[in-house]
Design a protein around this motif. Structure first.
Motif, mmCIF file in Angstrom:
data_model
loop_
_atom_site.group_PDB
_atom_site.id
_atom_site.type_symbol
_atom_site.label_atom_id
_atom_site.label_comp_id
_atom_site.label_asym_id
_atom_site.label_seq_id
_atom_site.Cartn_x
_atom_site.Cartn_y
_atom_site.Cartn_z
ATOM 1 N N LEU A 1 -79.907 36.972 -2.095
ATOM 2 C CA LEU A 1 -79.614 38.125 -1.704
ATOM 3 C C LEU A 1 -79.541 39.016 -2.469
ATOM 4 O O LEU A 1 -80.117 38.834 -3.837
ATOM 5 N N ALA B 1 -73.118 37.000 3.798
ATOM 6 C CA ALA B 1 -74.923 37.415 4.081
ATOM 7 C C ALA B 1 -75.660 35.825 3.030
ATOM 8 O O ALA B 1 -76.353 35.394 3.893
ATOM 9 N N THR C 1 -79.489 34.102 5.059
ATOM 10 C CA THR C 1 -80.337 33.919 3.291
ATOM 11 C C THR C 1 -80.923 32.656 3.900
ATOM 12 O O THR C 1 -80.390 31.697 4.031
#
Length: 253
Positions: A136, A126, A130
């Motif tokens: 996030l 993740a 980003t």
């Protein structure tokens, strides 16, 4: 009758989950982002399932890409949102080769990762997707939330699919203390207009994660700062909090 998680369930998932507040969750996330000075344009919706959150983010004006591990769930998402790009991928290993202003992962999807190592791997992926200064936003059931998932440890009901099928469901929950996992047996009986009946069971397992377990994983993933809160008032979590929301900021370039 026994099926792998998120396979047979995909066809009736939206009927059973019709009351899920994806619209409120999207507003909760976007309000936090904007209060933090972020005006996201592109979003990545991880564990997007049939596209419930994806649709809300797109309705808010964002260009969205969805990722999910289930081909069956993605087939439904593509039918619902044919103009959206969806990719199949494992949260722990996927690589789109691009970054996004906002990355989301909601509805306790991360609890399906059953070890801290797997959760850490997903948070690293993740973070890699980003953009500098991006955010996030994800939720997780705590250990308490997984132990005490539903009052009475069961839910059941009758729903109707868009195709007019009657969907009878009975989902039972128990906590495996030795493995520290919540186990849900999701039974569904689906009756079509001609009286044909299909029955299936899927077994879903979740591990709960408390803030003290999540924070070092966020640090190791490379996020610059984060806040862990409750929904819907952004209050600090406490010992009785069943679900936490994580907002983690990527550092500036």
């Amino acid at each position: 009758m026994q099926r792998p998680p998120f396979t047979a369930l995909a066809a009736v998932y939206d009927a059973i989950m019709a009351d899920v507040e994806y619209d409120h969750w999207a507003d909760f996330i976007l309000t936090y982002a904007r209060d933090g000075g972020l005006a996201p344009r592109r979003a990545l919706d991880l564990a997007c399932g049939t596209g419930g959150m994806t649709r809300q983010l797109q309705a808010a004006g964002l260009a969205v890409v969805g990722v999910d591990g289930s081909a069956e769930m993605l087939n439904v998402a593509r039918e619902r949102l044919p103009w959206v790009r969806f990719e199949q991928g494992d949260l722990r290993t996927f690589d789109l080769g691009e970054t996004f202003d906002l990355v989301t992962c909601v509805f306790d999807s991360l609890n399906n990762l059953l070890t801290p190592a797997d959760l850490g791997a997903a948070l690293r992926r993740a973070a890699a997707h980003t953009a500098p200064g991006g955010l996030l936003a994800c939720d997780l059931n705590t250990r308490l939330g997984v132990r005490e998932l539903w009052e009475g440890d069961a839910i059941e009901g009758l729903a109707r699919s868009e195709a007019g099928e009657e969907v009878h469901y009975h989902w039972s929950h128990h906590y495996d203390a030795e493995e520290e996992l919540g186990v849900v047996q999701a039974f569904c009986r689906v009756m079509d207009a001609e009286g044909g009946v299909q029955e299936f069971v899927e077994t879903h397992r979740e591990r709960g994660y408390d803030p003290a377990e999540v924070e070092p994983l966020l640090r190791e993933a490379g996020f610059a700062r984060w806040e862990i809160v409750e929904y819907p008032d952004y209050a600090a979590p406490h010992a009785g909090t069943p679900r936490i929301w994580v907002f983690a900021w990527q550092g500036e370039a």
